[in-house]
Design an enzyme around this catalytic site. Structure first.
Site, PDB file in Angstrom:
ATOM      1  N   ASP A   1      -8.048  -7.315  10.590  1.00 49.94           N
ATOM      2  CA  ASP A   1      -7.351  -6.890   9.379  1.00 49.94           C
ATOM      3  C   ASP A   1      -6.574  -8.073   8.797  1.00 49.94           C
ATOM      4  O   ASP A   1      -5.731  -8.658   9.475  1.00 49.94           O
ATOM      5  CB  ASP A   1      -6.378  -5.746   9.702  1.00 49.94           C
TER       6      ASP A   1
ATOM      7  N   TYR B   1      -0.597 -12.660   3.633  1.00 48.82           N
ATOM      8  CA  TYR B   1      -0.214 -13.120   4.974  1.00 48.82           C
ATOM      9  C   TYR B   1      -0.295 -14.653   5.081  1.00 48.82           C
ATOM     10  O   TYR B   1       0.168 -15.226   6.066  1.00 48.82           O
ATOM     11  CB  TYR B   1      -1.080 -12.477   6.069  1.00 48.82           C
TER      12      TYR B   1
ATOM     13  N   LYS C   1      -6.811  -7.601   1.472  1.00 48.63           N
ATOM     14  CA  LYS C   1      -6.030  -6.799   0.516  1.00 48.63           C
ATOM     15  C   LYS C   1      -5.672  -7.591  -0.743  1.00 48.63           C
ATOM     16  O   LYS C   1      -5.361  -8.785  -0.653  1.00 48.63           O
ATOM     17  CB  LYS C   1      -4.737  -6.301   1.187  1.00 48.63           C
TER      18      LYS C   1
ATOM     19  N   HIS D   1      -3.030  -3.532  -1.961  1.00 48.77           N
ATOM     20  CA  HIS D   1      -2.035  -3.658  -0.889  1.00 48.77           C
ATOM     21  C   HIS D   1      -0.839  -2.713  -1.093  1.00 48.77           C
ATOM     22  O   HIS D   1      -0.317  -2.146  -0.140  1.00 48.77           O
ATOM     23  CB  HIS D   1      -1.570  -5.122  -0.804  1.00 48.77           C
TER      24      HIS D   1
END
Ligand code: A2P
Length: 305
Positions: free
Chosen positions: A45, A50, A79, A112
């Site tokens: 994931d 990130y 996302k 997201h």
């Protein structure tokens, strides 16, 4: 115990994945490689926010080119960040993620959050009041652009994250492709039973993020809960394994994050024991609607209220 979930478009999603939020550069690549090659994970994931997709991409490239693991055997999610909701930016953002991850398709691409930020250099633009600077992009427009990604073959499935029931209800009024997944925060302190049941009825699969309580203080995390510890002891398992197993038995996809190889192993050893109905119930009873991830702390928006 099933090792995968059939999505509403008949695609198969492995029920256990490796989370990568807060996995730092310098260790996330090794963690992904270890999970796929040594620990038999089939699902990673990711998300552009990130800020580690490039390193994950190098690891994936190494794994797929040298290690005899087939791309088609691994499920990869990413996302769309909040600054990219404008339909004119959606495909570009997806292609950037594909480039960073060194992939030619994603298995799943999620919106997201259900909030559109102004497009620009800052990932979390705030005004003088500390409120997120939003852009007037209706979710319907963003979702249309997400659907186009499926049509173009860039992604196999589309879904959402952090969607509440009213947000889903609205989405269902115009979605030509129904969201395959809603990814939300679930652990025993935030069990989200009503939303999970609703999603199941609407054939939207659920992924639990922060299944171990994320980076909350250790004493406040469900990992330290006496009930969880007692149940873990009785099965000769660890608290983390009990928390993950509790999700899988509810047919919820879980994505525990770790960059430590022993924990990546530990978190995957959840298919050789079962929680009784009584144990499941006593874990449910721990719910106190406590979130470890709440954007009201960052964006001034009482998002979940
Ligand atoms: P680390 O990456 O150093 O292993 P979540 O999946 O809920 O977001 O939780 C992630 C947090 O839990 C991270 O701080 C991670 O630290 C830690 N963690 C991951 N696996 C375990 C485990 N098996 N036991 C205890 N803590 C864990």
């Amino acid at each position: 115990m099933k090792s995968s979930i059939k999505l509403n478009n008949n695609k198969i999603m492995p029920i256990l994945g490796l989370g990568t939020w807060q996995s730092p550069k310098g260790s996330v690549g090794r963690a992904v490689q270890y999970a796929l090659v040594e620990a038999n994970y089939k699902h990673i994931d990711c998300a552009s926010i990130y800020k580690n997709e490039k390193e994950i991409g190098s690891a994936l490239h190494g794994v797929f080119s040298k290690r005899k693991i087939k791309r088609s055997d691994i499920f990869i999610t990413s996302k769309l960040w909040n600054t990219e909701h404008n339909p004119k930016n959606v495909e570009k953002a997806c292609k950037q993620t594909l480039k960073d991850l060194r992939l030619d398709y994603l298995d799943l691409y999620l919106v997201h959050w259900g909030i559109a930020f102004v497009h620009g250099l800052l990932p979390e633009p705030l005004n003088v009041l500390g409120l997120a600077k939003t852009e007037n992009v209706p979710m319907q427009d963003t979702w249309g652009a997400m659907e186009n990604l499926v049509k173009k073959g860039l992604v196999k499935s589309v879904g959402v994250a952090n969607f509440t029931a009213p947000m889903l209800l609205d989405l269902f009024t115009y979605a030509r492709i129904k969201p395959a997944v809603n990814q939300i925060e679930i652990h025993p302190y935030n069990s989200q039973q009503a939303l999970v049941e609703y999603c199941k009825k609407m054939k939207v699969a659920i992924t639990a993020y922060s299944p171990l309580g994320s980076t909350g203080k250790i004493a406040e995390k469900p990992l330290s809960d006496p009930t969880v510890i007692r149940i873990a002891h009785s099965h000769k398992k660890t608290p983390a394994q009990v928390l993950i197993r509790w999700l899988l038995q509810r047919e919820i996809i879980a994505i525990p994050k770790s960059t430590k190889t022993n924990r990546i192993d530990e978190n995957s050893e959840v298919f050789d024991f079962a929680l009784s109905a009584k144990e499941m119930k006593s874990i449910y009873s721990l719910n106190k609607n406590k979130r470890f991830v709440d954007p009201s702390m960052w964006w001034g928006v009482p998002y979940f209220q």
